[in-house]
Design a protein around this motif. Sequence first.
Motif, short mmCIF file in Angstrom:
data_model
loop_
_atom_site.label_atom_id
_atom_site.label_comp_id
_atom_site.label_asym_id
_atom_site.label_seq_id
_atom_site.Cartn_x
_atom_site.Cartn_y
_atom_site.Cartn_z
N SER A 69 2.53 2.64 -1.86
CA SER A 69 2.12 1.58 -0.95
C SER A 69 2.11 2.14 0.47
O SER A 69 2.72 3.17 0.74
CB SER A 69 3.05 0.37 -1.06
OG SER A 69 4.35 0.74 -0.68
N CYS A 124 11.67 1.66 -1.31
CA CYS A 124 12.00 2.74 -2.27
C CYS A 124 13.29 3.45 -1.86
O CYS A 124 14.06 3.87 -2.72
CB CYS A 124 10.84 3.73 -2.37
SG CYS A 124 9.46 3.11 -3.35
N CYS A 147 6.00 4.94 -4.42
CA CYS A 147 5.31 3.74 -4.92
C CYS A 147 3.85 3.67 -4.47
O CYS A 147 3.12 2.77 -4.89
CB CYS A 147 6.06 2.48 -4.51
SG CYS A 147 5.92 2.14 -2.74
N CYS A 154 8.96 4.78 1.53
CA CYS A 154 9.06 3.48 2.19
C CYS A 154 10.49 2.94 2.14
O CYS A 154 11.30 3.38 1.33
CB CYS A 154 8.08 2.47 1.56
SG CYS A 154 8.60 1.86 -0.06
N CYS A 156 3.58 5.88 0.63
CA CYS A 156 4.92 6.22 0.13
C CYS A 156 4.76 7.15 -1.07
O CYS A 156 3.97 6.89 -1.98
CB CYS A 156 5.66 4.96 -0.28
SG CYS A 156 7.16 5.28 -1.23
ZN LIG Z 1 7.79 3.14 -1.79
#
Ligand SMILES: [Zn+2]
Length: 190
Positions: free
Chosen positions: A8, A18, A6, A15, A3
Amino acid sequence: MKCLLCESFSLLHICSTCQEIFLTPSLSKRTIQNIEVISFYKYQDIKNLLHTKHTDLGYYIYTILAKNSFTKFAQEFNFTQKLQAIAIDDKSDENYSHTAILNKALKSKYIKPQYNILRAKNSVSYSGKNKEFRLINPRDFQLKKFKGNEVILVDDIITTGTTLNEAITVMKLSKKEVLFCLTLADAELK
Ligand SMILES: [Zn+2]
């Protein structure tokens, strides 16, 4: 992939967590020629995402932004008849047109996106230019024929409002009625 926000693991460039935290729209409004202009985000809040516009990522990021804003708006929108959605200058810059992505996201029961209708003959960049510069260098819009008279105008960023003002005037001269305008982000909101 990761992402963008973030970092992740995510199957999307941003993502879903987010998207919910950062891309839930907060609508703002102003008026141009007595026509309401609705913006989904403050420019400041999504500035870094908007800056992807001229990169390979731009297509994906604009698609995600459009889904969170224009698509949600269109799904909740009710009207008595079908409206035509026209994007400002939806020519392709780098294999895609960012305003066409936004416009396409409006496709719904009451909104019909139309493409390649409103094109600027003057391609001078307004980026970082003041209102005076924008006024003496008009976009010089060319409007192609299209069916339907009630219109929603679509643009990505509203700054001084010069561009939308000019587009509204062009529509009026062609006896088209602009019911309202939608922009992704308002750059003058603090
Ligand atoms: Zn994210």
